[in-house]
Enzyme design. Sequence first.
Site, PDB file in Angstrom:
ATOM      1  N   ASN A  82       0.834  -1.203   0.000  1.00 14.56           N
ATOM      2  CA  ASN A  82       0.000   0.000   0.000  1.00 14.56           C
ATOM      3  C   ASN A  82       0.866   1.249   0.000  1.00 14.56           C
ATOM      4  O   ASN A  82       1.231   1.765  -1.045  1.00 14.56           O
ATOM      5  CB  ASN A  82      -0.954  -0.064   1.194  1.00 14.56           C
ATOM      6  CG  ASN A  82      -1.998   1.037   1.207  1.00 14.56           C
ATOM      7  OD1 ASN A  82      -1.804   2.106   0.642  1.00 14.56           O
ATOM      8  ND2 ASN A  82      -3.129   0.774   1.841  1.00 14.56           N
TER       9      ASN A  82
ATOM     10  N   MET B 242      -5.282   0.299  -2.069  1.00 20.30           N
ATOM     11  CA  MET B 242      -5.297   1.758  -1.999  1.00 20.30           C
ATOM     12  C   MET B 242      -6.418   2.226  -1.094  1.00 20.30           C
ATOM     13  O   MET B 242      -7.538   1.709  -1.152  1.00 20.30           O
ATOM     14  CB  MET B 242      -5.412   2.369  -3.391  1.00 20.30           C
ATOM     15  CG  MET B 242      -6.710   2.108  -4.094  1.00 20.30           C
ATOM     16  SD  MET B 242      -6.784   2.994  -5.672  1.00 20.30           S
ATOM     17  CE  MET B 242      -5.915   1.833  -6.710  1.00 20.30           C
ATOM     18  N   ASP B 243      -6.100   3.188  -0.240  1.00 19.57           N
ATOM     19  CA  ASP B 243      -7.091   3.796   0.651  1.00 19.57           C
ATOM     20  C   ASP B 243      -7.484   5.129   0.024  1.00 19.57           C
ATOM     21  O   ASP B 243      -6.632   5.979  -0.232  1.00 19.57           O
ATOM     22  CB  ASP B 243      -6.499   4.020   2.041  1.00 19.57           C
ATOM     23  CG  ASP B 243      -6.068   2.714   2.686  1.00 19.57           C
ATOM     24  OD1 ASP B 243      -4.997   2.683   3.313  1.00 19.57           O
ATOM     25  OD2 ASP B 243      -6.805   1.716   2.549  1.00 19.57           O
ATOM     26  N   VAL B 244      -8.757   5.286  -0.219  1.00 17.31           N
ATOM     27  CA  VAL B 244      -9.221   6.458  -0.973  1.00 17.31           C
ATOM     28  C   VAL B 244     -10.125   7.326  -0.098  1.00 17.31           C
ATOM     29  O   VAL B 244     -11.044   6.828   0.564  1.00 17.31           O
ATOM     30  CB  VAL B 244     -10.011   6.006  -2.230  1.00 17.31           C
ATOM     31  CG1 VAL B 244     -10.456   7.214  -3.048  1.00 17.31           C
ATOM     32  CG2 VAL B 244      -9.164   5.077  -3.079  1.00 17.31           C
TER      33      VAL B 244
ATOM     34  N   CYS C 251      -4.731   7.927  -0.335  1.00 17.92           N
ATOM     35  CA  CYS C 251      -3.945   8.301   0.838  1.00 17.92           C
ATOM     36  C   CYS C 251      -3.042   7.153   1.258  1.00 17.92           C
ATOM     37  O   CYS C 251      -3.264   6.001   0.864  1.00 17.92           O
ATOM     38  CB  CYS C 251      -4.870   8.654   2.012  1.00 17.92           C
ATOM     39  SG  CYS C 251      -5.899  10.071   1.673  1.00 17.92           S
TER      40      CYS C 251
END
Lengths: 216, 273
Positions: free
Chosen positions: B103, B129-131, B142
């Site tokens: 990540n 992926m952190d959105v 992010c």
Amino acid sequence: MNNDPTIPRVAVVDYGSGNIESVLRAFRRLKADTELATRPRDLASASHIVLPGVGFFDKAIARLEATGLADALRERAEAGAVPLLGICLGFQLLFQHSAEGDAAGLGILDGTCHRFDFSDEGTSRKIPHMGWNEVAAEPGVQLLADIEPGTCFYFAHSYYVNCVDATVARGTTSYGDTFTSIVERGNLFGTQFHPEKSHESGQILLRRFLAAGSTR
Amino acid sequence: MNKVRVIPVLLLRDWGIEKSIRFRDHVYVGSPINAARVFNAANVDELFLLDIAATPANRGPKLEVVEQIADETRMPFTVGGGIRSLDTIRDLLRAGADRVSINSYALEDPAFIHRAAEEFGSQCIVVSMDVRQGRWGKTQVCSQGGRKKSGRDPVAWAQEAVKQGAGELLVNAIDRDGTMDGYDIEMTRAVADAVPIPVIACGGAGSVEHMRAVVDDGHASAVAAGAFFLFYGARRTVLISYPEDEALMAAFGPERIRRKDARIRPPERGQGT
């Protein structure tokens, strides 16, 4: 390994391609002895041989040829006395050729490997083929003898096998196209899917593999 | 037919599993080994373990936990958290993980995805992926558990990850995390339609219907959930809940869901073993 003839001695070929821990764990759960085979002599006292693999066809075959394992596996398959199971990449390596790396395989079985191509479907059908899917098999497949038709196994691959020998290709799976997902010829077995990652159904299949080659 | 995967995600901080809400409020819910054991007994399709303490501590996921969980599980097991080197990936695979999830470090060094795929194969490499939806509408990826903005658009980042060799993407909507209000269908679809590899939706599951919606309308290949499967019970016990096949099949249709029971055929009369 052990001297008890009732305990299977499973040689798992280690050619540096991918995770073999799951395979080792699966056979240990079935109370088999396991040993990593990195050279031909490591196959000498095995009661069963497993060719696993995740990774690249051309790198894998190059490694098998360089270590002499390729010829050792061909001889064992030809002799037919020791049960041999190819899983995923290991299954693909049994055939003559793969479009991946344009490499020749072990050539033990007739067929070729091709990459999935769903470009005419845009992005709606994904590659790799990842996840659980059914195997449509004819009756009488040894590995599936204790498993109901329509049971799912875990697949993770971008290349598929087109096995031209109908006596050897014993089951298919559908993902866009229909491809060969299980082969059997005497003591030679191969699965495109990962039985070691397929819960109890996979465990049952591996137990059937261990039962091959011995009195039943 | 390829089945929709329904994947529990365990968030590990040190030794305990946690639930999170919008990545901020963490609540301890129990032992990861026990949780894995229960999920394995439930025959779940797959399992994700994310060590969320790893990146801040500048280390990879705890190998002892990975080994113990690998011993308990017979389905694909993906591990993530603070992975920054090929050696870490090798250690994790040797410890028993089937795949790894990258990540934060992938954002710092996208070519790391390529090096990892070259070494271990794309099938082993998941890019997560952190959105976050910005206040003025700018959606961005992010890192560092949602604390650091990358300025990258999720679709563009997804396409970059594919180009580098990712085998699968996990898309996590930070704003939906732990709310059980439903997945971010629009964002998931934007990413899924832009890439040829499978996309796992994460963040916001509160019902089986939410899962169906993000697959049918969001074009996700698989659904992941944390809070939806883990309940905070009395006296710090963890209560694991996973939908029955019947509930999943009622929402998705029977062909798209795998039956969890091993369908064992009884031996036919006259056949020896």
